[in-house]
Design a protein around this motif. Structure first.
Motif, short mmCIF file in Angstrom:
data_model
loop_
_atom_site.label_atom_id
_atom_site.label_comp_id
_atom_site.label_asym_id
_atom_site.label_seq_id
_atom_site.Cartn_x
_atom_site.Cartn_y
_atom_site.Cartn_z
N ARG A 146 32.79 37.91 26.02
CA ARG A 146 31.90 37.19 26.93
C ARG A 146 32.29 37.35 28.40
O ARG A 146 31.53 36.94 29.28
CB ARG A 146 31.84 35.71 26.56
N GLY A 147 33.43 37.92 28.67
CA GLY A 147 33.79 38.25 30.05
C GLY A 147 33.87 37.04 30.96
O GLY A 147 33.47 37.12 32.14
N ALA A 148 34.38 35.91 30.44
CA ALA A 148 34.42 34.68 31.24
C ALA A 148 35.24 34.85 32.53
O ALA A 148 34.92 34.26 33.56
CB ALA A 148 34.99 33.54 30.41
N ALA A 149 36.28 35.69 32.47
CA ALA A 149 37.12 35.87 33.65
C ALA A 149 36.40 36.60 34.78
O ALA A 149 36.84 36.55 35.93
CB ALA A 149 38.39 36.63 33.27
N LEU A 150 35.28 37.27 34.47
CA LEU A 150 34.55 38.02 35.49
C LEU A 150 33.53 37.15 36.23
O LEU A 150 33.07 37.52 37.31
CB LEU A 150 33.81 39.19 34.83
N ARG A 151 33.18 36.02 35.68
CA ARG A 151 32.04 35.25 36.20
C ARG A 151 32.25 34.74 37.62
O ARG A 151 31.28 34.59 38.37
CB ARG A 151 31.73 34.08 35.26
N ALA A 152 33.48 34.45 37.98
CA ALA A 152 33.75 33.90 39.32
C ALA A 152 34.15 35.00 40.32
O ALA A 152 34.68 34.69 41.39
CB ALA A 152 34.85 32.85 39.23
N LYS A 153 33.87 36.26 39.96
CA LYS A 153 34.24 37.38 40.82
C LYS A 153 32.99 38.17 41.20
O LYS A 153 32.62 39.13 40.52
CB LYS A 153 35.27 38.27 40.11
N PRO A 154 32.32 37.79 42.27
CA PRO A 154 31.05 38.41 42.65
C PRO A 154 31.11 39.92 42.81
O PRO A 154 30.16 40.62 42.41
CB PRO A 154 30.71 37.74 43.99
N ALA A 155 32.20 40.44 43.35
CA ALA A 155 32.29 41.89 43.55
C ALA A 155 32.30 42.62 42.21
O ALA A 155 31.62 43.65 42.04
CB ALA A 155 33.54 42.22 44.35
#
Length: 323
Positions: A19-28
């Motif tokens: 689910r890539g939860a760690a990516l959600r708060a990284k707009p770039a």
């Protein structure tokens, strides 16, 4: 690994998606994911997923490239579902086009199909992924405005949050818990029987387990005891968790439980139920085989069917009621 003491085959489960939860708060990083050549979207129209009917092995999710014409006319921004072997997977919903407009833009061999009617024909994990996608896309369609101040909100964190630019409120997808009870009564006279009910809106002859929403301030056990008492008038002893199922209609989590019924006298609430009855294991087995006139068991895509089947096939070890 400890073996599962309650071996259930529950539909709409089994997704292996990261689910890539760690990516959600990284707009770039989210922006770069959208540019990946292997990025694909699952497309919905009126709550129905786009299905590819061409594969010889059976129907499957019709993943569309981000530049595909269906992706480009989508009403919602891409909602990040996660990564499938590193490839980004998204959900998008089309605007309310009519049937003729949809027919004109459908790719050959593709069709928008009611999710419940197709879920059982999809490969393992695909139905689970579509359940996630449907819940998320429907949430964004129905929660475009801030519940605090009424202003239009914006998608954030890849679709896993909506932010209000006016008052600063942050809104998250909700999942409503529902208990669904394999309510069992044991007696020397009748043996082991399951409590079944029928609601007026069910398909003809269909019977299922009793269920209800968990209310604020309630535990799963308390909700189970309350619902069974309200709907059938029975008292419940022990309650044991058996398994769960995401149910994207629109977004609930079905919590399957075993409920030990202490007294088999029924006082049904006929405002809720059309029928309420006890059924023996032998009769349930006949109904599952289609050999009991007037009675059909819960739909194959429902956890109720999994629980009923596991009980009827002696795949659950349940403690007898206490005297």
């Amino acid at each position: 690994m400890t073996p599962d003491p309650f071996p259930l085959d529950i539909p709409l489960t089994g997704s292996t998606l990261d689910r890539g939860a760690a990516l959600r708060a990284k707009p770039a990083k989210l922006a770069l994911l959208l540019l990946k050549s292997e990025a694909r979207s699952a497309i919905f129209w009126n709550g129905k997923p786009l299905i590819d009917l061409r594969p010889a092995e059976g129907p499957g999710i019709a993943w569309r490239e981000m530049s595909d014409h269906l992706s480009m006319i989508a009403r919602t921004d891409p909602i990040l579902l996660g990564l499938e072997e590193g490839a980004p997977r998204y959900a998008r919903a089309l605007p309310p086009l009519d049937d003729a407009q949809i027919e004109a833009i459908l790719p050959e061999g593709h069709k928008f199909i009611d999710f419940r009617s197709i879920a059982g024909d999809l490969a393992p994990g695909q139905a689970s992924l579509l359940a996630q996608a449907r819940s998320m896309s429907e949430w964004h369609m129905s929660h475009r405005y801030c519940a605090r101040c009424g202003e239009q909100s914006d998608m954030a964190e890849g679709g896993w949050r909506r932010d209000c630019p006016s008052c600063g409120a942050k809104h998250f997808p909700r999942t409503d818990p529902v208990v669904i009870a394999l309510a069992i009564h044991h007696s020397h006279e009748h043996g082991e029987r399951v409590l079944l009910g029928r609601q007026p809106q069910f398909l003809p002859e269909l019977h299922s387990l009793l269920a209800g929403y968990v209310e604020p301030g309630e535990t799963i056990e308390e909700a189970t005891r309350r619902e069974l008492h309200e709907e059938a008038g029975v008292s419940v002893g022990q309650v044991r968790y058996l398994g769960s199922q995401p149910w994207p209609f629109p977004s609930t989590l079905m919590l399957g439980v075993y409920a030990e019924v202490l007294d088999d006298r029924l006082t049904p609430d006929y405002d809720e139920l059309e029928t309420c009855l006890w059924m023996s294991k032998a009769d349930v087995q006949r109904a599952l085989r289609g050999e009991l006139p007037g009675y059909k068991m819960a739909r194959r895509d429902a956890i109720a069917r999994s629980l009923i089947s596991a009980w009827a096939e002696d795949r659950l070890t349940l403690a007898p009621a206490q005297p």
